[in-house]
Design an enzyme around this catalytic site. Sequence first.
Site, PDB file in Angstrom:
ATOM      1  N   ASP A  39       0.827  -1.209   0.000  1.00  0.00           N
ATOM      2  CA  ASP A  39       0.000   0.000   0.000  1.00  0.00           C
ATOM      3  C   ASP A  39       0.864   1.264   0.000  1.00  0.00           C
ATOM      4  O   ASP A  39       1.973   1.264   0.529  1.00  0.00           O
ATOM      5  CB  ASP A  39      -0.882  -0.022   1.271  1.00  0.00           C
ATOM      6  CG  ASP A  39      -2.026   0.966   1.185  1.00  0.00           C
ATOM      7  OD1 ASP A  39      -2.290   1.495   0.084  1.00  0.00           O
ATOM      8  OD2 ASP A  39      -2.665   1.219   2.221  1.00  0.00           O
TER       9      ASP A  39
ATOM     10  N   ASN B 207     -10.633  -2.193  -5.739  1.00  0.00           N
ATOM     11  CA  ASN B 207      -9.843  -1.380  -6.669  1.00  0.00           C
ATOM     12  C   ASN B 207     -10.538  -1.176  -8.026  1.00  0.00           C
ATOM     13  O   ASN B 207     -10.203  -0.245  -8.767  1.00  0.00           O
ATOM     14  CB  ASN B 207      -8.452  -1.998  -6.912  1.00  0.00           C
ATOM     15  CG  ASN B 207      -7.506  -1.856  -5.735  1.00  0.00           C
ATOM     16  OD1 ASN B 207      -6.550  -2.617  -5.597  1.00  0.00           O
ATOM     17  ND2 ASN B 207      -7.749  -0.874  -4.865  1.00  0.00           N
TER      18      ASN B 207
HETATM   19  C1  FPP Z   1      -1.769   0.316  -3.346  1.00  0.00           C
HETATM   20  O1  FPP Z   1      -1.371   1.650  -3.456  1.00  0.00           O
HETATM   21  C2  FPP Z   1      -1.355  -0.483  -4.471  1.00  0.00           C
HETATM   22  C3  FPP Z   1      -2.187  -0.983  -5.430  1.00  0.00           C
HETATM   23  C4  FPP Z   1      -3.619  -0.715  -5.521  1.00  0.00           C
HETATM   24  C5  FPP Z   1      -1.669  -1.797  -6.521  1.00  0.00           C
HETATM   25  C6  FPP Z   1      -0.466  -2.639  -6.195  1.00  0.00           C
HETATM   26  C7  FPP Z   1       0.313  -2.724  -7.424  1.00  0.00           C
HETATM   27  C8  FPP Z   1       1.642  -2.729  -7.506  1.00  0.00           C
HETATM   28  C9  FPP Z   1       2.562  -2.785  -6.351  1.00  0.00           C
HETATM   29  C10 FPP Z   1       2.311  -2.663  -8.813  1.00  0.00           C
HETATM   30  C11 FPP Z   1       1.888  -3.661  -9.790  1.00  0.00           C
HETATM   31  C12 FPP Z   1       2.057  -5.059  -9.347  1.00  0.00           C
HETATM   32  C13 FPP Z   1       2.460  -6.033 -10.132  1.00  0.00           C
HETATM   33  C14 FPP Z   1       2.396  -7.431  -9.620  1.00  0.00           C
HETATM   34  C15 FPP Z   1       2.978  -5.791 -11.492  1.00  0.00           C
HETATM   35  P1  FPP Z   1      -2.499   2.760  -3.476  1.00  0.00           P
HETATM   36  O2  FPP Z   1      -2.706   3.188  -4.894  1.00  0.00           O
HETATM   37  O3  FPP Z   1      -3.714   2.255  -2.781  1.00  0.00           O
HETATM   38  O4  FPP Z   1      -1.809   3.871  -2.643  1.00  0.00           O
HETATM   39  P2  FPP Z   1      -2.529   5.008  -1.786  1.00  0.00           P
HETATM   40  O5  FPP Z   1      -3.234   4.306  -0.664  1.00  0.00           O
HETATM   41  O6  FPP Z   1      -1.381   5.842  -1.328  1.00  0.00           O
HETATM   42  O7  FPP Z   1      -3.450   5.727  -2.714  1.00  0.00           O
END
Ligand code: FPP
Length: 238
Positions: free
Chosen positions: A16, A64
């Site tokens: 996250d 998401n």
């Molecule tokens: C959370 O950060 C992350 C995600 C919703 C996606 C996770 C994806 C990756 C780490 C990259 C892609 C993965 C692969 C396997 C290629 P957030 O967007 O919720 O962060 P925030 O809470 O700060 O908004």
Amino acid sequence: MLLSGRIPAHVAIIMDGNGRWAEMRGLPRIEGHKRGAERTREVITAATEVGVNTLTLYAFSLENWKRPDEEVSMLMKLLEFYLKKEFSELIKRGIVFRTIGEIWRLPENIQALLKDAEEKSLRNKGMNLVLALSYGGRNEIIRAVKKAMNLGVKPGDVTEAYFDSLLDTSGLSAPDLIIRTSGEKRISNFLLWQAAYAELHFTDTLWPDFTREEFFLALHDYQMRERRFGTVNARAER
Ligand code: FPP
């Protein structure tokens, strides 16, 4: 720094903080996801090096899907890029790949790449790498209940072990350690059934800054814990 002998067999990670990482730098959110994907790669390698048996990564939750179309489509593109670029190398290194979640909701090209990676890695003997995609814990439990009902299972036959076998994670051990980055202290619908006895490690570090050293710190934190599984014996292991 790492104590030998007590490496958690199954580590699960809620990656996250990508969005905040980018916003803090005045960058588009996707830049955070890109940097996050690099960290994902680094942590997968670190986990194989120390002998983790199963690594489960929460890459895309059912919730998401509610993000703006543009962000969802960028995330899918990023996933496609990594599946094409990195996964053949991971499979060559012996990783057994599988997914959990409502995979049928993903774009067809991604589904095909995931299926191909799963099939190619089937006979491997290395670390299990599990990607939770379009995943929600409650949804997984409901799907398992529906499976049991469709099979006409009698209430007396529903044991914990049987229920386990109906979940997407069937055949995998329960997570020993769940890590969440970015300062949030929630499980957020991740592995709800499986997390029953997991140790939880929370760090303020945002996922794009979560290096292999931070991963080892989380393992070290785990190594210092006493796991009793509801009993009184210190350091009781299952
Ligand atoms: C959370 O950060 C992350 C995600 C919703 C996606 C996770 C994806 C990756 C780490 C990259 C892609 C993965 C692969 C396997 C290629 P957030 O967007 O919720 O962060 P925030 O809470 O700060 O908004």
